[in-house]
Design an enzyme around this catalytic site. Structure first.
Site, mmCIF file in Angstrom:
data_model
loop_
_atom_site.group_PDB
_atom_site.id
_atom_site.type_symbol
_atom_site.label_atom_id
_atom_site.label_comp_id
_atom_site.label_asym_id
_atom_site.label_seq_id
_atom_site.Cartn_x
_atom_site.Cartn_y
_atom_site.Cartn_z
ATOM 1 N N LYS A 279 -70.562 -61.685 -15.600
ATOM 2 C CA LYS A 279 -70.657 -60.778 -14.463
ATOM 3 C C LYS A 279 -71.990 -60.052 -14.480
ATOM 4 C CE LYS A 279 -65.745 -59.599 -13.983
ATOM 5 N NZ LYS A 279 -65.567 -60.070 -12.605
ATOM 6 N N ARG A 353 -55.867 -65.798 -13.680
ATOM 7 C CA ARG A 353 -54.886 -66.826 -13.314
ATOM 8 C C ARG A 353 -54.602 -67.751 -14.490
ATOM 9 N NH1 ARG A 353 -58.774 -68.654 -8.545
ATOM 10 N NH2 ARG A 353 -59.313 -66.460 -8.774
HETATM 11 N N1 BES Z 1 -60.903 -59.025 -12.879
HETATM 12 C C1 BES Z 1 -61.588 -59.752 -11.880
HETATM 13 C C2 BES Z 1 -61.214 -59.298 -10.472
HETATM 14 C C3 BES Z 1 -61.817 -58.011 -10.015
HETATM 15 C C4 BES Z 1 -63.131 -57.951 -9.616
HETATM 16 C C5 BES Z 1 -61.039 -56.886 -9.901
HETATM 17 C C6 BES Z 1 -63.654 -56.763 -9.154
HETATM 18 C C7 BES Z 1 -61.553 -55.707 -9.426
HETATM 19 C C8 BES Z 1 -62.873 -55.651 -9.053
HETATM 20 C C9 BES Z 1 -61.253 -61.237 -11.979
HETATM 21 O O1 BES Z 1 -61.039 -61.707 -13.247
HETATM 22 C C10 BES Z 1 -62.423 -61.970 -11.420
HETATM 23 O O2 BES Z 1 -63.460 -61.896 -12.012
HETATM 24 N N2 BES Z 1 -62.229 -62.666 -10.310
HETATM 25 C C11 BES Z 1 -63.277 -63.383 -9.682
HETATM 26 C C12 BES Z 1 -62.719 -64.704 -9.238
HETATM 27 C C13 BES Z 1 -63.766 -65.658 -8.765
HETATM 28 C C14 BES Z 1 -64.639 -66.089 -9.913
HETATM 29 C C15 BES Z 1 -63.095 -66.847 -8.129
HETATM 30 C C16 BES Z 1 -63.741 -62.544 -8.495
HETATM 31 O O3 BES Z 1 -62.919 -61.929 -7.829
HETATM 32 O O4 BES Z 1 -64.947 -62.493 -8.280
HETATM 33 MN MN MN Z 2 -62.830 -62.291 -14.184
#
Ligand code: BES
Ligand code: MN
Ligand code: ZN
Length: 498
Positions: A279, A353
């Site tokens: 990230k 997931r």
């Molecule tokens: N924990 C995150 C989701 C999230 C992101 C929650 C920002 C709250 C704020 C999750 O694990 C994630 O990183 N999801 C990705 C999925 C994507 C790579 C398909 C996302 O939402 O960007």
């Molecule tokens: Mn994630």
């Protein structure tokens, strides 16, 4: 905070502070009018002068009001009488508690709690008042080395009901409210704790402590157990982490032996860096909240056990960090999940997931009546619904309806999102049964579609709390959502609310 329930008139209360409401347009509520009569027009004079205009969000503290027995009177603005709804009621309770905290009093008597709210009964008002009051007085200052010594915390709140024959109903609702609020406090603490403290073993320890306190059955699966069970999707996420993963299970048996349990699953990623699909740096600290699903199911378990509800409830928390490392999962890796379905991991940041799918498969062994998973799953859900509603998905419309209604009634709302087959297409992989991402669009939905492939054997719902589990900015912190929704649903399931 200590609570009690009472009925009585405001001018006679020997209390540090009596709290009454004023509507806009100088409309005194009945208790405000009683104070006004006892004080020969003291309150209405203040309102007439314009020092309290009844607008919501305003309050005015009065000292030594003549003809009354309390040290102080707090006037709280309620907004327009004809628009007074659930959220205004809860806001007035919260405002009262916040305003009281600024005074020297340590006890207060709330007359706001007897105000009529359309479609809601006394039990609802008392339950919500306890939840709102405890929520509004929550602080997380474990890591502040200098405490505020001048502060005098509110110790005792008396909630007023209009009639004596409501006292017993109100007492039960109060106990429910306190239990739910305690669940929320636990969840907020766990969410707010830093990720170097709140790691998977810490969550496991919390579960052990709940098990001891409430005589629950507790199992904790270690890495080797997961290997034996073939939980390779969960293990793929844990590969890069030095903290060992845990799968935490708690069973509460308050119902008949023969009754199938409700199973709640909570995403417990105690820190989500994204893994190799790292990230960006900005606000990455907020990924300590990626275990708020886990916190919510632990908090719900605590509330249910405290209320001793006549139901069987099982919670499952798959817990791990998601870290980059020489040993971490790479984009392109293919794993076989516990269900036997293979997954091409195209983005290691879509890790929630992966841990949930194995937990869902594990849930099958408990022959659940229904399974609800709770997860800070997608940024896309925040784009879709903002910070107001959680995203709700289900493979049974009846279950979705019940959960939406529980959200409405508890003031912890969720919105029903689609799970149509057209979206399933987006998960196709050329090399495995599915990919773990569905491309740019509809990200909250494709994530739910992924989970639905592991939920075919039971009625299932998924609640995406990415936008609702915590707040950023000035009052940054975990919210405890969706515990109010889940506990309300379970109270209904237990026949305690119609
Ligand atoms: N924990 C995150 C989701 C999230 C992101 C929650 C920002 C709250 C704020 C999750 O694990 C994630 O990183 N999801 C990705 C999925 C994507 C790579 C398909 C996302 O939402 O960007
Ligand atoms: Mn994630
Ligand atoms: Zn995550």
């Amino acid at each position: 905070m200590e609570f009690s329930i009472k009925s009585g008139s405001p001018e006679k209360q020997r209390s540090g502070c009596v709290v009454v409401g004023i509507f806009e347009n100088r409309r005194l509520t009945l208790p405000a009018e009683l104070l006004d009569n006892a004080s020969s027009g003291f309150v209405s004079e203040i309102v007439r002068r314009g020092d309290m205009n009844g607008k919501s969000g305003t309050s005015l503290l009065l000292h030594n009001v003549p003809g009354t027995s309390s040290e102080r009177v707090l006037l709280v603005g309620l907004g327009k009488e004809k628009d007074f709804r659930e959220k205004d009621f809860c806001a007035a309770i919260r405002l009262s508690v916040k305003a009281l905290a600024e005074t020297g009093t340590q006890d207060a008597t709330l007359f706001i709690t007897e105000l009529a709210v359309r479609k809601r009964d006394t039990a609802w008002r008392i339950r919500q008042s306890a939840i709102a009051a405890i929520d509004a007085s929550y602080r997380f200052d474990h890591y502040k080395t200098k405490q505020d010594e001048l502060r005098r915390p509110l110790r005792k709140l008396t909630l007023i009901v209009e009639r004596r024959n409501e006292l017993s109903i109100a007492e039960e609702a109060l106990q429910q409210g306190i239990a739910i609020a305690e669940g929320c406090t636990l969840a907020r603490d766990l969410g707010n704790l830093p990720p170097n403290i709140c790691h998977p073993e810490y969550l496991a320890q919390q579960a052990r402590e709940l098990a001891t306190e409430f005589k629950l059955e507790c199992e904790i699966l270690e890495r080797a157990d997961m290997e034996k069970l073939g939980m390779n999707a969960l293990l793929a996420v844990a590969r890069g982490a030095h903290q060992p993963p845990k799968l935490v299970v708690l069973h509460y048996k308050g119902g008949k032996n023969s009754a199938k349990p409700v199973v709640l699953i909570g995403k417990g990623v105690t820190f989500d860096t994204g893994g190799i699909s790292l990230k960006p740096a900005a606000e990455m600290d907020e990924m300590k909240y990626d275990m708020c699903g886990a916190a919510a199911v632990l908090g719900t378990m605590k509330a249910v056990a405290r209320m001793a509800l006549p139901i069987n409830l099982t919670i499952i928390v798959p817990a791990t960090e998601n870290m980059p490392d020489g040993n971490a999962t790479r984009p392109g890796d293919i794993v076989e999940s516990m269900s036997g379905q293979t997954i091409e991991i195209l983005n290691t940041d879509a890790e929630g997931r992966l841990i949930l799918c194995d937990a869902l498969t594990y849930a099958e062994r408990f022959q659940p009546e229904r399974v609800i998973d709770v997860a800070t799953l997608t940024g896309a859900c925040v784009v879709a619904l903002g910070h107001v509603a959680s995203g709700l998905f289900a493979n049974k419309d009846g279950l979705a309806r019940d959960l939406i209604e529980a959200g409405e009634e508890s003031g912890d709302r969720a919105w029903h999102m689609p799970l149509w087959d057209e979206y399933q297409e987006l998960l196709k992989s050329p090399f495995a049964d599915m990919g773990n991402i569905g491309g740019r669009w509809g990200g909250a939905i494709t994530a739910a579609c992924f989970l639905s492939r592991f939920s075919k054997k039971f009625d299932w719902a998924h609640i995406d709390i990415a936008g609702t589990a915590w707040k950023s900015g000035a009052d940054k912190g975990a919210t405890g959502r969706p515990i109010p929704l889940l506990t309300h649903y379970l109270l209904q399931h237990a026949g305690k609310i119609d």
